[in-house]
Structures are given as C-alpha cells and as structure tokens.
Design a protein around this motif. Structure first.
Motif, PDB file in Angstrom:
ATOM      1  N   ARG A 120      30.672   7.198   9.848  1.00 30.29           N
ATOM      2  CA  ARG A 120      30.812   6.868   8.431  1.00 30.29           C
ATOM      3  C   ARG A 120      30.982   8.147   7.623  1.00 30.29           C
ATOM      4  O   ARG A 120      30.752   9.237   8.119  1.00 30.29           O
ATOM      5  CB  ARG A 120      29.595   6.078   7.963  1.00 30.29           C
ATOM      6  N   ARG A 121      31.372   8.002   6.378  1.00 29.03           N
ATOM      7  CA  ARG A 121      31.597   9.171   5.524  1.00 29.03           C
ATOM      8  C   ARG A 121      30.382  10.096   5.509  1.00 29.03           C
ATOM      9  O   ARG A 121      30.519  11.310   5.528  1.00 29.03           O
ATOM     10  CB  ARG A 121      31.923   8.720   4.108  1.00 29.03           C
TER      11      ARG A 121
ATOM     12  N   ARG B 288      19.096  26.451   6.034  1.00 28.93           N
ATOM     13  CA  ARG B 288      17.649  26.244   6.124  1.00 28.93           C
ATOM     14  C   ARG B 288      17.348  25.561   7.452  1.00 28.93           C
ATOM     15  O   ARG B 288      18.005  24.590   7.813  1.00 28.93           O
ATOM     16  CB  ARG B 288      17.165  25.374   4.968  1.00 28.93           C
ATOM     17  N   LEU B 289      16.371  26.084   8.163  1.00 28.34           N
ATOM     18  CA  LEU B 289      15.949  25.513   9.436  1.00 28.34           C
ATOM     19  C   LEU B 289      14.536  24.976   9.303  1.00 28.34           C
ATOM     20  O   LEU B 289      13.691  25.602   8.669  1.00 28.34           O
ATOM     21  CB  LEU B 289      15.974  26.578  10.540  1.00 28.34           C
ATOM     22  N   ALA B 290      14.283  23.832   9.931  1.00 29.30           N
ATOM     23  CA  ALA B 290      12.945  23.235   9.914  1.00 29.30           C
ATOM     24  C   ALA B 290      12.626  22.680  11.293  1.00 29.30           C
ATOM     25  O   ALA B 290      13.322  21.774  11.774  1.00 29.30           O
ATOM     26  CB  ALA B 290      12.859  22.135   8.865  1.00 29.30           C
ATOM     27  N   SER B 291      11.605  23.236  11.926  1.00 29.70           N
ATOM     28  CA  SER B 291      11.138  22.714  13.200  1.00 29.70           C
ATOM     29  C   SER B 291      10.221  21.535  12.907  1.00 29.70           C
ATOM     30  O   SER B 291       9.257  21.655  12.153  1.00 29.70           O
ATOM     31  CB  SER B 291      10.386  23.806  13.965  1.00 29.70           C
ATOM     32  N   ILE B 292      10.544  20.373  13.476  1.00 30.51           N
ATOM     33  CA  ILE B 292       9.782  19.157  13.218  1.00 30.51           C
ATOM     34  C   ILE B 292       9.407  18.504  14.550  1.00 30.51           C
ATOM     35  O   ILE B 292       9.909  18.891  15.605  1.00 30.51           O
ATOM     36  CB  ILE B 292      10.584  18.172  12.327  1.00 30.51           C
ATOM     37  N   SER B 293       8.551  17.513  14.494  1.00 29.60           N
ATOM     38  CA  SER B 293       8.110  16.859  15.729  1.00 29.60           C
ATOM     39  C   SER B 293       8.947  15.635  16.093  1.00 29.60           C
ATOM     40  O   SER B 293       8.976  15.218  17.247  1.00 29.60           O
ATOM     41  CB  SER B 293       6.631  16.462  15.621  1.00 29.60           C
ATOM     42  N   GLU B 294       9.647  15.055  15.115  1.00 26.97           N
ATOM     43  CA  GLU B 294      10.438  13.859  15.373  1.00 26.97           C
ATOM     44  C   GLU B 294      11.571  13.760  14.360  1.00 26.97           C
ATOM     45  O   GLU B 294      11.378  14.068  13.181  1.00 26.97           O
ATOM     46  CB  GLU B 294       9.553  12.618  15.278  1.00 26.97           C
ATOM     47  N   ILE B 295      12.723  13.314  14.810  1.00 27.15           N
ATOM     48  CA  ILE B 295      13.862  13.109  13.916  1.00 27.15           C
ATOM     49  C   ILE B 295      13.954  11.619  13.620  1.00 27.15           C
ATOM     50  O   ILE B 295      14.026  10.797  14.538  1.00 27.15           O
ATOM     51  CB  ILE B 295      15.163  13.644  14.534  1.00 27.15           C
ATOM     52  N   ALA B 296      13.920  11.306  12.340  1.00 30.28           N
ATOM     53  CA  ALA B 296      13.937   9.897  11.919  1.00 30.28           C
ATOM     54  C   ALA B 296      15.252   9.230  12.296  1.00 30.28           C
ATOM     55  O   ALA B 296      16.313   9.841  12.265  1.00 30.28           O
ATOM     56  CB  ALA B 296      13.725   9.812  10.412  1.00 30.28           C
ATOM     57  N   ARG B 297      15.153   7.977  12.636  1.00 30.53           N
ATOM     58  CA  ARG B 297      16.334   7.154  12.939  1.00 30.53           C
ATOM     59  C   ARG B 297      16.609   6.246  11.745  1.00 30.53           C
ATOM     60  O   ARG B 297      15.747   6.042  10.904  1.00 30.53           O
ATOM     61  CB  ARG B 297      16.087   6.330  14.201  1.00 30.53           C
ATOM     62  N   THR B 298      17.809   5.694  11.705  1.00 28.27           N
ATOM     63  CA  THR B 298      18.161   4.774  10.629  1.00 28.27           C
ATOM     64  C   THR B 298      17.380   3.477  10.803  1.00 28.27           C
ATOM     65  O   THR B 298      16.771   3.244  11.850  1.00 28.27           O
ATOM     66  CB  THR B 298      19.669   4.454  10.650  1.00 28.27           C
ATOM     67  N   SER B 299      17.444   2.611   9.810  1.00 23.94           N
ATOM     68  CA  SER B 299      16.750   1.317   9.907  1.00 23.94           C
ATOM     69  C   SER B 299      17.277   0.491  11.079  1.00 23.94           C
ATOM     70  O   SER B 299      16.564  -0.342  11.620  1.00 23.94           O
ATOM     71  CB  SER B 299      16.888   0.536   8.600  1.00 23.94           C
ATOM     72  N   GLY B 300      18.512   0.759  11.493  1.00 21.14           N
ATOM     73  CA  GLY B 300      19.091   0.072  12.645  1.00 21.14           C
ATOM     74  C   GLY B 300      18.763   0.743  13.971  1.00 21.14           C
ATOM     75  O   GLY B 300      19.232   0.320  15.011  1.00 21.14           O
ATOM     76  N   GLY B 301      17.977   1.824  13.914  1.00 23.99           N
ATOM     77  CA  GLY B 301      17.562   2.513  15.133  1.00 23.99           C
ATOM     78  C   GLY B 301      18.526   3.583  15.618  1.00 23.99           C
ATOM     79  O   GLY B 301      18.328   4.159  16.684  1.00 23.99           O
ATOM     80  N   LYS B 302      19.558   3.887  14.827  1.00 26.61           N
ATOM     81  CA  LYS B 302      20.538   4.884  15.253  1.00 26.61           C
ATOM     82  C   LYS B 302      20.075   6.297  14.916  1.00 26.61           C
ATOM     83  O   LYS B 302      19.427   6.529  13.903  1.00 26.61           O
ATOM     84  CB  LYS B 302      21.888   4.640  14.576  1.00 26.61           C
ATOM     85  N   TYR B 303      20.457   7.222  15.766  1.00 22.20           N
ATOM     86  CA  TYR B 303      20.235   8.648  15.537  1.00 22.20           C
ATOM     87  C   TYR B 303      21.517   9.209  14.950  1.00 22.20           C
ATOM     88  O   TYR B 303      22.584   9.087  15.542  1.00 22.20           O
ATOM     89  CB  TYR B 303      19.879   9.331  16.859  1.00 22.20           C
ATOM     90  N   GLU B 304      21.451   9.787  13.759  1.00 20.95           N
ATOM     91  CA  GLU B 304      22.617  10.388  13.118  1.00 20.95           C
ATOM     92  C   GLU B 304      22.514  11.906  13.275  1.00 20.95           C
ATOM     93  O   GLU B 304      21.593  12.511  12.748  1.00 20.95           O
ATOM     94  CB  GLU B 304      22.691  10.007  11.656  1.00 20.95           C
ATOM     95  N   ARG B 305      23.459  12.503  13.993  1.00 19.82           N
ATOM     96  CA  ARG B 305      23.425  13.945  14.225  1.00 19.82           C
ATOM     97  C   ARG B 305      23.833  14.716  12.971  1.00 19.82           C
ATOM     98  O   ARG B 305      23.382  15.819  12.747  1.00 19.82           O
ATOM     99  CB  ARG B 305      24.325  14.318  15.397  1.00 19.82           C
ATOM    100  N   ILE B 306      24.705  14.121  12.147  1.00 17.55           N
ATOM    101  CA  ILE B 306      25.129  14.749  10.889  1.00 17.55           C
ATOM    102  C   ILE B 306      24.912  13.753   9.768  1.00 17.55           C
ATOM    103  O   ILE B 306      25.313  12.589   9.880  1.00 17.55           O
ATOM    104  CB  ILE B 306      26.604  15.169  10.932  1.00 17.55           C
ATOM    105  N   VAL B 307      24.298  14.229   8.681  1.00 13.47           N
ATOM    106  CA  VAL B 307      24.124  13.408   7.485  1.00 13.47           C
ATOM    107  C   VAL B 307      24.497  14.276   6.282  1.00 13.47           C
ATOM    108  O   VAL B 307      23.882  15.304   6.034  1.00 13.47           O
ATOM    109  CB  VAL B 307      22.673  12.892   7.336  1.00 13.47           C
ATOM    110  N   SER B 308      25.543  13.858   5.557  1.00 10.07           N
ATOM    111  CA  SER B 308      25.977  14.599   4.377  1.00 10.07           C
ATOM    112  C   SER B 308      25.711  13.765   3.135  1.00 10.07           C
ATOM    113  O   SER B 308      25.993  12.579   3.112  1.00 10.07           O
ATOM    114  CB  SER B 308      27.460  14.935   4.472  1.00 10.07           C
ATOM    115  N   MET B 309      25.200  14.425   2.108  1.00 10.75           N
ATOM    116  CA  MET B 309      24.975  13.774   0.819  1.00 10.75           C
ATOM    117  C   MET B 309      26.084  14.146  -0.167  1.00 10.75           C
ATOM    118  O   MET B 309      26.040  13.759  -1.329  1.00 10.75           O
ATOM    119  CB  MET B 309      23.628  14.200   0.216  1.00 10.75           C
ATOM    120  N   VAL B 310      27.089  14.904   0.285  1.00 11.15           N
ATOM    121  CA  VAL B 310      28.176  15.345  -0.580  1.00 11.15           C
ATOM    122  C   VAL B 310      29.163  14.199  -0.758  1.00 11.15           C
ATOM    123  O   VAL B 310      29.588  13.570   0.206  1.00 11.15           O
ATOM    124  CB  VAL B 310      28.907  16.571   0.031  1.00 11.15           C
ATOM    125  N   LYS B 311      29.534  13.940  -1.988  1.00 15.63           N
ATOM    126  CA  LYS B 311      30.494  12.860  -2.295  1.00 15.63           C
ATOM    127  C   LYS B 311      31.904  13.351  -2.112  1.00 15.63           C
ATOM    128  O   LYS B 311      32.246  14.445  -2.336  1.00 15.63           O
ATOM    129  CB  LYS B 311      30.294  12.362  -3.720  1.00 15.63           C
TER     130      LYS B 311
END
Length: 124
Positions: free
Chosen positions: A26-27, A101-124
C-alpha cells in the motif's frame, strides 16, 4: 489500495492479459524520495540494512521526508549499529540527506490484521 509492478514479459501461458511481477504494498509501505518518487520495500534490501544494523527484525518508519526511524530487535551482539552508514544508504536512495533515528525495542507491533509491515511512511 495495493500497488503492483507489471511484469516485463508476457505470460508464458500465452494469455494476453497483463501479468504482475510483484505486489509492492500500500502507499504507506513506500518511502517517499525528494522528487516524490516512491521507494518500495523491494528496493530496500533487508540484507543491505542488516550490514549496518545487528538486528533480528526491523521496521523502517518515515514520519516526514527528512527523517527515517528504524525500530529494531537487537541480535544481542556487541556490534554497534553503523548509524552513519545507514544514513548514507537512505540518503542515496531518497536523493537527500536524512535525519536517522534508531530505537532498539523488544517487539515490533503488527497491524490489526496481524501483518508485519517492514516499511511504514506517514508522508502524503
């Protein structure tokens, strides 16, 4: 709402309909370059990222055109992330310098459908 890349060659079965090489996503799953071009995850090699980042899993976020955030689950090694190398990697692909910016975290959130998104852009 999905974007796809058309196949260069016709279908081997002889069908005349166009075929797809890959579904890009998706976009929101594309980084936006300086010139507005979309950079899909197929153009951002996980192997390339892992050369700079000792991670088991990562997610690339683009909150604005000038910023890249990477959340990652560390491998637990003593190797430190190469922040300058990653910044140069993204600058080359996006066509302009980026604030990284780098952030070491313990878990990467999945979408409500359970998908893992490797790239997420908020730019329109």
């Amino acid at each position: 709402g999905d974007y796809a890349t058309r196949a260069v060659r016709p279908c081997s079965s002889g069908r005349t309909l166009e075929t797809l090489q890959r579904v890009e996503g998706r976009r929101r799953n594309a980084l936006v370059a300086a010139d507005g071009r979309k950079i899909w995850q197929s153009e951002i090699s996980a192997a390339d990222i892992l050369r700079y980042l000792p991670a088991r899993q990562f997610q690339i976020l683009q909150p604005d055109r000038g910023t890249i955030e990477i959340k990652y689950i560390s491998k637990g090694s003593d190797v430190m992330p190469d922040q300058d190398g990653l910044a140069a990697y993204f600058a080359a692909r996006l066509g302009h310098p980026v604030k990284l910016r780098l952030a070491s975290i313990s878990e990467i959130a999945r979408t409500s459908g359970g998908k893992y998104e490797r790239i997420v852009s908020m730019v329109k």
